[in-house]
Design a protein around this motif. Structure first.
Motif, mmCIF file in Angstrom:
data_model
loop_
_atom_site.group_PDB
_atom_site.id
_atom_site.type_symbol
_atom_site.label_atom_id
_atom_site.label_comp_id
_atom_site.label_asym_id
_atom_site.label_seq_id
_atom_site.Cartn_x
_atom_site.Cartn_y
_atom_site.Cartn_z
ATOM 1 N N VAL A 1 0.839 -1.197 0.000
ATOM 2 C CA VAL A 1 0.000 0.000 0.000
ATOM 3 C C VAL A 1 0.875 1.247 0.000
ATOM 4 O O VAL A 1 0.389 2.346 -0.292
ATOM 5 N N GLY A 2 2.145 1.093 0.357
ATOM 6 C CA GLY A 2 3.094 2.196 0.281
ATOM 7 C C GLY A 2 3.954 2.081 -0.955
ATOM 8 O O GLY A 2 3.663 1.300 -1.872
ATOM 9 N N SER A 3 5.038 2.838 -0.986
ATOM 10 C CA SER A 3 5.920 2.840 -2.143
ATOM 11 C C SER A 3 6.933 1.708 -2.117
ATOM 12 O O SER A 3 7.651 1.510 -3.088
ATOM 13 N N PHE A 4 7.006 0.984 -0.998
ATOM 14 C CA PHE A 4 7.933 -0.144 -0.911
ATOM 15 C C PHE A 4 7.451 -1.134 0.134
ATOM 16 O O PHE A 4 6.607 -0.814 0.982
ATOM 17 N N VAL A 5 7.970 -2.342 0.052
ATOM 18 C CA VAL A 5 7.650 -3.395 1.007
ATOM 19 C C VAL A 5 8.561 -3.236 2.221
ATOM 20 O O VAL A 5 9.783 -3.227 2.092
ATOM 21 N N ASN A 6 7.959 -3.109 3.384
ATOM 22 C CA ASN A 6 8.724 -3.012 4.628
ATOM 23 C C ASN A 6 8.736 -4.393 5.289
ATOM 24 O O ASN A 6 7.947 -4.690 6.181
ATOM 25 N N ASP A 7 9.632 -5.250 4.816
ATOM 26 C CA ASP A 7 9.729 -6.628 5.310
ATOM 27 C C ASP A 7 10.409 -6.600 6.675
ATOM 28 O O ASP A 7 11.629 -6.635 6.782
ATOM 29 N N ASN A 8 9.593 -6.571 7.735
ATOM 30 C CA ASN A 8 10.114 -6.271 9.059
ATOM 31 C C ASN A 8 9.160 -6.780 10.128
ATOM 32 O O ASN A 8 7.971 -6.448 10.105
ATOM 33 N N ILE A 9 9.667 -7.538 11.073
ATOM 34 C CA ILE A 9 8.878 -7.933 12.242
ATOM 35 C C ILE A 9 9.577 -7.430 13.497
ATOM 36 O O ILE A 9 10.721 -7.783 13.778
ATOM 37 N N MET A 10 8.882 -6.585 14.232
ATOM 38 C CA MET A 10 9.342 -6.106 15.517
ATOM 39 C C MET A 10 8.631 -6.892 16.618
ATOM 40 O O MET A 10 7.426 -7.141 16.524
ATOM 41 N N VAL A 11 9.380 -7.306 17.638
ATOM 42 C CA VAL A 11 8.802 -7.985 18.792
ATOM 43 C C VAL A 11 9.230 -7.246 20.054
ATOM 44 O O VAL A 11 10.197 -6.483 20.046
ATOM 45 N N THR A 12 8.505 -7.481 21.141
ATOM 46 C CA THR A 12 8.764 -6.751 22.373
ATOM 47 C C THR A 12 9.078 -7.709 23.519
ATOM 48 O O THR A 12 8.638 -8.860 23.531
ATOM 49 N N SER A 13 9.822 -7.194 24.468
ATOM 50 C CA SER A 13 10.187 -7.989 25.637
ATOM 51 C C SER A 13 10.550 -7.043 26.770
ATOM 52 O O SER A 13 10.801 -5.855 26.548
ATOM 53 N N GLY A 14 10.559 -7.586 27.977
ATOM 54 C CA GLY A 14 11.132 -6.846 29.089
ATOM 55 C C GLY A 14 12.629 -7.060 29.114
ATOM 56 O O GLY A 14 13.150 -8.010 28.523
ATOM 57 N N ALA A 15 13.350 -6.185 29.791
ATOM 58 C CA ALA A 15 14.796 -6.332 29.902
ATOM 59 C C ALA A 15 15.238 -5.848 31.281
ATOM 60 O O ALA A 15 14.943 -4.709 31.663
ATOM 61 N N PHE A 16 15.907 -6.731 32.007
ATOM 62 C CA PHE A 16 16.477 -6.393 33.314
ATOM 63 C C PHE A 16 17.937 -6.825 33.285
ATOM 64 O O PHE A 16 18.245 -8.014 33.440
ATOM 65 N N VAL A 17 18.814 -5.876 33.010
ATOM 66 C CA VAL A 17 20.229 -6.174 32.814
ATOM 67 C C VAL A 17 21.036 -5.316 33.784
ATOM 68 O O VAL A 17 20.831 -4.103 33.877
ATOM 69 N N ALA A 18 21.935 -5.975 34.509
ATOM 70 C CA ALA A 18 22.772 -5.285 35.483
ATOM 71 C C ALA A 18 24.183 -5.864 35.427
ATOM 72 O O ALA A 18 24.453 -6.803 34.671
ATOM 73 N N GLU A 19 25.065 -5.320 36.229
ATOM 74 C CA GLU A 19 26.445 -5.803 36.225
ATOM 75 C C GLU A 19 26.544 -7.266 36.646
ATOM 76 O O GLU A 19 27.385 -8.015 36.138
ATOM 77 N N THR A 20 25.672 -7.676 37.576
ATOM 78 C CA THR A 20 25.674 -9.051 38.065
ATOM 79 C C THR A 20 24.272 -9.627 37.999
ATOM 80 O O THR A 20 23.279 -8.886 37.943
ATOM 81 N N THR A 21 24.202 -10.950 38.033
ATOM 82 C CA THR A 21 22.901 -11.629 38.045
ATOM 83 C C THR A 21 22.092 -11.203 39.255
ATOM 84 O O THR A 21 20.873 -10.962 39.155
ATOM 85 N N GLU A 22 22.736 -11.105 40.400
ATOM 86 C CA GLU A 22 22.037 -10.755 41.635
ATOM 87 C C GLU A 22 21.431 -9.356 41.546
ATOM 88 O O GLU A 22 20.287 -9.130 41.982
ATOM 89 N N GLU A 23 22.163 -8.420 40.954
ATOM 90 C CA GLU A 23 21.641 -7.058 40.810
ATOM 91 C C GLU A 23 20.476 -7.018 39.826
ATOM 92 O O GLU A 23 19.528 -6.236 40.006
ATOM 93 N N ALA A 24 20.508 -7.864 38.798
ATOM 94 C CA ALA A 24 19.393 -7.934 37.847
ATOM 95 C C ALA A 24 18.145 -8.469 38.535
ATOM 96 O O ALA A 24 17.029 -7.982 38.298
ATOM 97 N N VAL A 25 18.299 -9.481 39.379
ATOM 98 C CA VAL A 25 17.154 -10.016 40.135
ATOM 99 C C VAL A 25 16.576 -8.942 41.049
ATOM 100 O O VAL A 25 15.359 -8.773 41.160
#
Length: 375
Positions: A233-257
């Motif tokens: 329907v546009g001027s080009f095909v946007n072949d793209n799938i975006m997905v979502t997630s949570g993210a909990f990232v820290a220096e250590t596993t314990e800090e992420a928890v």
């Protein structure tokens, strides 16, 4: 695979108790997180458009937010996740104008995502006067609109439209998009049928409903099967799938928890089912106003290392993100706001330093390549 974030103006009641500035703080802090994500190398930010959804999302005027971010950021693409193009919500010509204006203000960094809204409480408020009581009616309305945007952007004088739900006589729709072509077009899809429909129209998919790795395979298959024969329907095909997630990232596993346990992720998840009544509600999700309880710390610890879980220390987060890339996702996006501000900032910093450079090795945005190739 590319990376992004999304914001929605999450203002839970428990943060408002005793703090009259809670709404303002939430909106301003989410902007700060986006600016940090831009500097860290995230390629996309998606801005929700929701109306009337107390606590869950106070981000209603996302065009205003997009204009601010166009000036406050340098590289990150700014996407409407979504602009609602139903004429009862936003007149299509005004949507086309806003998209083109944001394309100028951002220097070609705007992404045009559309959809039909978050459920009956939101959408039927706009359709009340017309006596529409079923959100499924919005599918036909959206279909009546979506094919006209590229014409409004590319025709010197738009030829006009006389449809079932809206009309416009021939007019110059201004401004035209900046540079070559027009922004990439996306659709917020929720089920396998919607993914296939979006593919046939050449639209990228905003997969806000895909939150776990196992949920990707069936919709990915449906999308990729149809995208090869797309009639865009546009001027080009946007072949793209975006997905979502949570993210909990820290220096250590314990800090992420610890970051998980400090968050209000289950309260936000409860609000998803509070308002998105077109989503099937799993048995383990209690009906509102009951809420999903936060897991005990042992369950939070067990989340680390699960397939696709972007949680833990940077090495564990890299493994989780790589699983999404290996499964075929084109873009992985993390929701912001349910974690504490400092925890989100740390996640953004560590992802930018340790994870994104190892997975997203192309300095050019995928949608830029598609837009330029078509032009």
């Amino acid at each position: 695979m590319e990376f992004g974030v999304f914001i929605q103006g999450y203002v839970p009641q428990f943060r408002r108790e005793g703090d009259p500035e809670a709404e303002h703080k939430a909106l301003m802090e989410e902007l700060e997180l986006v600016i940090a994500a831009d500097k860290a190398g995230f390629k996309y930010v998606w801005l929700t458009e929701h109306h009337f959804l107390d606590e869950y999302s106070h981000l209603s005027a996302n065009d205003a937010v997009a204009g601010y971010l166009a000036s406050a950021t340098e590289r990150i693409h700014i996407g409407s996740g979504i602009f609602n193009p139903l004429p009862q919500v936003n007149h299509p010509a005004k949507v086309a104008e806003r998209v083109a204006m944001l394309d100028h203000l951002s220097g070609g960094r705007f992404e045009f995502g559309t959809g039909r809204g978050a459920g009956s409480h939101e959408i039927l408020g706009f359709l009340h006067k017309e006596g529409i009581t079923d959100t499924s009616a919005t599918k036909e309305i959206w279909e009546d609109v979506i094919g006209e945007f590229a014409k409004m952007w590319t025709q010197d004088t738009y030829e006009g439209y006389e449809g079932k739900f809206w009309s416009l006589p021939p007019r110059k729709v201004l401004p035209k998009p900046w540079g070559k072509g027009h922004p990439a077009m996306w659709y917020a899809a929720g089920n396998t049928t919607s993914y296939a429909m979006a593919a046939r129209k050449g639209l990228g998919v905003l997969g806000f409903s895909v939150g776990e790795l196992a949920e990707l395979a069936p919709v990915l298959e449906a999308y990729k099967k149809e995208i090869v024969n797309a009639e865009p329907v546009g001027s080009f095909v946007n072949d793209n799938i975006m997905v979502t997630s949570g993210a909990f990232v820290a220096e250590t596993t314990e800090e992420a928890v610890d970051a998980i346990m400090r968050s209000s992720m289950t309260y936000l998840q409860s609000n998803v089912f509070r308002y998105h009544d077109t989503f099937p509600r799993p048995e383990w999700v209690p009906p509102w106003p009951q809420t999903i309880p936060m897991p005990p710390i042992e369950e939070a610890q067990a989340m680390i290392g699960q397939p696709g879980a972007v949680m833990g220390n940077p090495d564990q987060a890299l493994k989780g993100a790589q699983a999404w890339a290996d499964a075929g996702a084109d873009q992985l996006v993390f929701g912001l706001g349910s974690a504490e501000r400092a925890d989100d900032l740390k996640m953004i910093e560590l992802m930018g330093e340790h994870v994104i450079p190892k997975i997203d090795t192309d300095p050019v945005h995928r949608t830029n390549r598609l837009r330029e190739a078509a032009a």
